[in-house]
Every structure is written in C-alpha cells, then in structure tokens.
Design an enzyme around this catalytic site. Structure first.
Site, short mmCIF file in Angstrom:
data_model
loop_
_atom_site.label_atom_id
_atom_site.label_comp_id
_atom_site.label_asym_id
_atom_site.label_seq_id
_atom_site.Cartn_x
_atom_site.Cartn_y
_atom_site.Cartn_z
N ASP A 164 74.79 37.29 93.24
CA ASP A 164 73.92 37.71 92.14
C ASP A 164 74.22 39.13 91.64
O ASP A 164 74.41 39.34 90.43
CB ASP A 164 72.46 37.58 92.59
CG ASP A 164 71.47 38.05 91.56
OD1 ASP A 164 71.33 39.28 91.37
OD2 ASP A 164 70.79 37.20 90.94
N VAL A 192 69.56 36.35 88.50
CA VAL A 192 70.69 35.52 88.06
C VAL A 192 70.79 34.27 88.93
O VAL A 192 71.03 33.17 88.44
CB VAL A 192 72.00 36.33 88.06
CG1 VAL A 192 73.20 35.43 87.78
CG2 VAL A 192 71.94 37.43 87.00
N ASP A 193 70.62 34.43 90.24
CA ASP A 193 70.61 33.26 91.12
C ASP A 193 69.49 32.29 90.73
O ASP A 193 69.70 31.08 90.66
CB ASP A 193 70.39 33.70 92.58
CG ASP A 193 71.68 34.05 93.29
OD1 ASP A 193 72.75 33.61 92.84
OD2 ASP A 193 71.62 34.77 94.30
N ILE A 194 68.29 32.83 90.53
CA ILE A 194 67.14 31.97 90.23
C ILE A 194 67.34 31.25 88.91
O ILE A 194 67.11 30.04 88.80
CB ILE A 194 65.85 32.80 90.22
CG1 ILE A 194 65.56 33.36 91.61
CG2 ILE A 194 64.67 31.96 89.74
CD1 ILE A 194 64.46 34.41 91.63
N ALA A 197 69.89 28.55 89.19
CA ALA A 197 69.28 27.36 89.82
C ALA A 197 68.50 26.55 88.80
O ALA A 197 68.58 25.31 88.78
CB ALA A 197 68.37 27.80 90.97
#
Length: 438
Positions: A164, A192-194, A197
């Site tokens: 991220d 960014v990860d969330i 997803a």
C-alpha cells in the site's frame, strides 16, 4: 498495546443482533477458493463472505497468512492478531501443503467445484503450482479467477512486489497529502489496499453476473498501482486539463472555501462549505454576520478562495469564543457540513457509531467473545450473514474436505501421512453461548 483486556470494553459493545431466521443472502450458493494474504485480497473475499459466499481460505500449515502475526496478538490466540481478525471474518480456513502432489490434488478438487478463485501471490507463483487461470479453466470453464497484484500480471513491471505505501508513493497520492512546507505523507490507514479490495470484489460480482448470461467464466486483474492512481481522485483529470500538479494544502481544500479544521473553545472541528449557499447559512445563521454574506467578494466561492487567509482569521477568532457544544447544534440546524475531529477511539464510541450499530461483540471459541466492526452496507431483502470470528490456521480443514469433497477419516489420515495436511487434525472449535446483553 502489549496486553489485551477485552473486558474493559464489554459494557460498550452490545452483543450482535442475529439476522432474521431463514432470510436469504445475496451470494448464497457461491463458493470462493481464497489464496490471498495481507489486505487487498483477503478484504475482497471478506466482503463476499459477508454477503453469504462460502469462502475457503487456503493457507500453509503452521504459520498461515503472514498477516496473522501483525500486532496486537492476543496471548491466548496465537496467529490471530487484530489486523488479521479484521480482514478474514466469516471464512473457513483449510491448511494444505501445496508443495506436495497430494496437497495440489486436493486444491484442484476444490477449484473444480468453485465459482471463484482469488489470489494475490507474486507473479508466477500460481503458474509454478499449475494453478494459473489457464490451468484452472481447464478443470472449471465457468470459473471466475481474480488476480490482485502490484503492477499487473504482464509487462515489464509484473515482477515487482508492492504494498500500500509504495503504491501511494508512486501514484502521486502521497504528493497530494500533508502541508506544503514539508514532504507529503502517506495515510496510516491502508486506503489503497482497502479500495483495491473493493474494486476486486466489484469486478468479481460483475463477472458472476456476466457468467449468468453467457455461462462462461473469465479472468480478472486488479493492480494496486492502477487503483492508487484512481485514488488520486479528480486531481488527475485536473492535471490533464491544466498541466499543473496538485499542491499540498493540509486540511484546507484548494477548490472550496472555507473548508478546513477550526478550533472552538475546547475542541477542533472540520467544516466544509462546498457551495455559496452553505457559506451564506454559516455566516448568517451560525455566526450572525450577514455582512459577510453581502460582501461582493466573499459571497462568491472564487472570491473567498482569493481572500482565504483573511476569512480564516475571522472565523478562527469567532469560533474560539464558544465551545463545540455551542457551535455543533447551531451548525446542524443550519445544515452546515461539519464534524468534530476525533481520535479512532472517540469515533468508535461516538453516538453516530452507536446509532449505526457499527460495533458489537461476537462469540469466539477461545476467548469467549471478540469485538466486531460491521461492514458499511445494509440489505433489506438479503441481510448480511451473522459475523463469525476469523478462523485459526486450518481450523476447518477436516470439515471442508469432508463436506465439500466427501473425504472420510481414512482419506484424511492418508493425506496427513503424505504431509499434505497438518500432522495433527485441527482442534474442533467450541463456540460459546452468545454473551448476555450489557
């Protein structure tokens, strides 16, 4: 935090209210074989699990997903740290050794009966196991296969690893955040990860709908970098129009005014006057300064931006005269978008969080109960599943292989003898009774 004492929060966390008995779920009958780890992949499959998909998380026997070990880890729950518990709810864990032919054979059987496969290994890992999309579609042509990577699975950057904060840095996201007199800053939350997803989940759901029309599965790619560029928002399009890079403005907005953090007599708060009407209500109804609304320059957004420093000084002096308890109801009555600047703990304990039912406690087989944070969506006809705490490594190996593949005790013992499964069967979890209401 080195010691964890859930008991001190028990009175603040009501028990979860079960969903209506017999209500359907949005993804009922959908099975997902989940090869993901860390955040961007696992959170995508957690969203699907919340909607009722049967998510089977395939992990390495023993240590499992590395994210399990991120702190804080409860002393009675090895390999079940708080970050992992947050991103792996409502899944079943199967521990398989993919480096054995027998373990690979079991995985292929699971894939043959699955609807979705999700993986976020480094590029080439799934191919080395013979589990890439082209290999999997031969055993299951209807399979929806989602790969989450840093820079895509093809091209000159396919070999690069990414997390991220690296995506935040390289996409320009960091350059936009912070104050102009110092380096830009990353967000501590892995946004960014969330959001990656969420994009992966959206893409999977779209592919499942398409499969319903065509009868065919397909491959999906979602790259962290691509999504990070998206997360720079409309600033990217502004740059393409003007050629100017976004500048760091701290808590203020370059596009609206006044927008930023102000200090009342006792607490900081944020206001966002996104249009002229909101500003007029602020100065007329809240501050009782109609002269500011009548000012030919300040009455217009662009004029306020040109005189930002002057306007902010005036507002800061006014707001400092009274506590937040004075300003908040006046702003609410005037429909001014505003909010107290809170810590995470204050937000979790806020009246808003309580009203939305965001925090509950749910049963846990080892420590009795576990805090739970609800997903932000609500379904009227297909309510989300009742939350179940993230599993221990391999907790459901025997259950899944018996239920899904029909393996009996003899077959499971034979697999253990080959090293395909853990040497000892997983301990059967005992779910305690629902805790009494506080």
């Amino acid at each position: 935090m080195t010691t964890l004492q859930f008991d001190r929060f028990e009175a603040e966390l009501p028990p979860h209210v079960p969903r209506p008995a017999g209500a359907p779920t949005a993804l009922e009958g959908i099975r997902v074989v989940d090869f993901t780890h860390f955040i961007a992949g696992p959170f995508a499959t957690t969203i699907m699990a919340e909607m009722g998909a049967d998510v089977i998380k395939v992990e390495t026997p023993g240590r499992g997903d590395e994210f399990r070990h991120y702190p804080p880890v409860h002393p009675e729950m090895p390999a079940q740290g708080a970050p992992h518990m947050w991103t792996n709810r409502n899944k079943r864990s199967v521990a398989l050794n993919l480096k054995t032919p027998e373990g690979l054979a079991v995985v292929r059987e699971l894939i043959a009966g699955a609807d979705v496969v999700v993986e976020n290994f480094s590029t080439g890992v799934m191919a080395r196991f013979g589990l890439d999309y082209e290999s999997c579609r031969k055993i299951n042509p209807k399979l929806v296969y989602c790969s989450v990577s840093a820079y895509g699975r093809e091209g000159e950057f396919a070999d690069r690893l990414g997390f991220d904060p690296i995506a935040q840095a390289e996409s320009g996201f960091i350059s936009m955040n912070g104050y102009g007199d110092r380096q830009g800053v990353r967000t501590l939350s892995p946004v960014v990860d969330i959001s990656t997803a969420m994009m992966a989940c959206n893409a999977i759901l779209g592919a499942l709908i398409a499969r319903g029309r065509t009868g065919e599965g397909q491959a999906i790619e979602v790259a962290l970098f691509d999504n990070a560029v998206l997360m720079t928002g409309y600033a990217s399009m502004q740059h393409l129009f003007s050629g100017v890079d976004p500048q760091r403005h701290g808590n203020t907005s370059p596009d609206t005014c006044p927008s930023g953090v102000f200090q009342s007599k006792d607490k900081p708060f944020y206001i966002n006057c996104g249009n002229d009407k909101i500003f007029h209500r602020l100065v007329e109804q809240v501050l009782e300064r109609p002269d500011l609304a009548d000012d030919p320059v300040l009455s217009d957004r662009n004029g306020r931006i040109s005189r930002r420093d002057e306007l902010f000084k005036l507002l800061e002096e006014a707001f400092a005269q009274q506590p937040w308890s004075h300003w908040q109801p006046r702003m609410r009555a005037a429909s001014i978008p505003c909010g107290e600047v809170r810590t995470v703990g204050e937000a979790l304990r806020s009246k808003e969080a309580r009203a939305r039912g965001l925090l509950t406690r749910i049963p846990h087989p080892v420590v009795g109960w576990m805090p739970n944070i609800a997903m932000p969506f609500r379904f009227s006809g297909t309510p989300v599943v009742d939350p179940v705490a993230a599993p221990s490594v391999g907790q459901h190996t025997d259950e899944v292989l018996g239920e899904v593949l029909g393996y009996d005790a003899t077959r499971l013992a034979a697999l253990r003898a080959t090293g395909a499964l853990s040497a000892t069967p997983p301990r059967k979890a005992h779910m305690p009774a629902e805790p009494a209401a506080a």
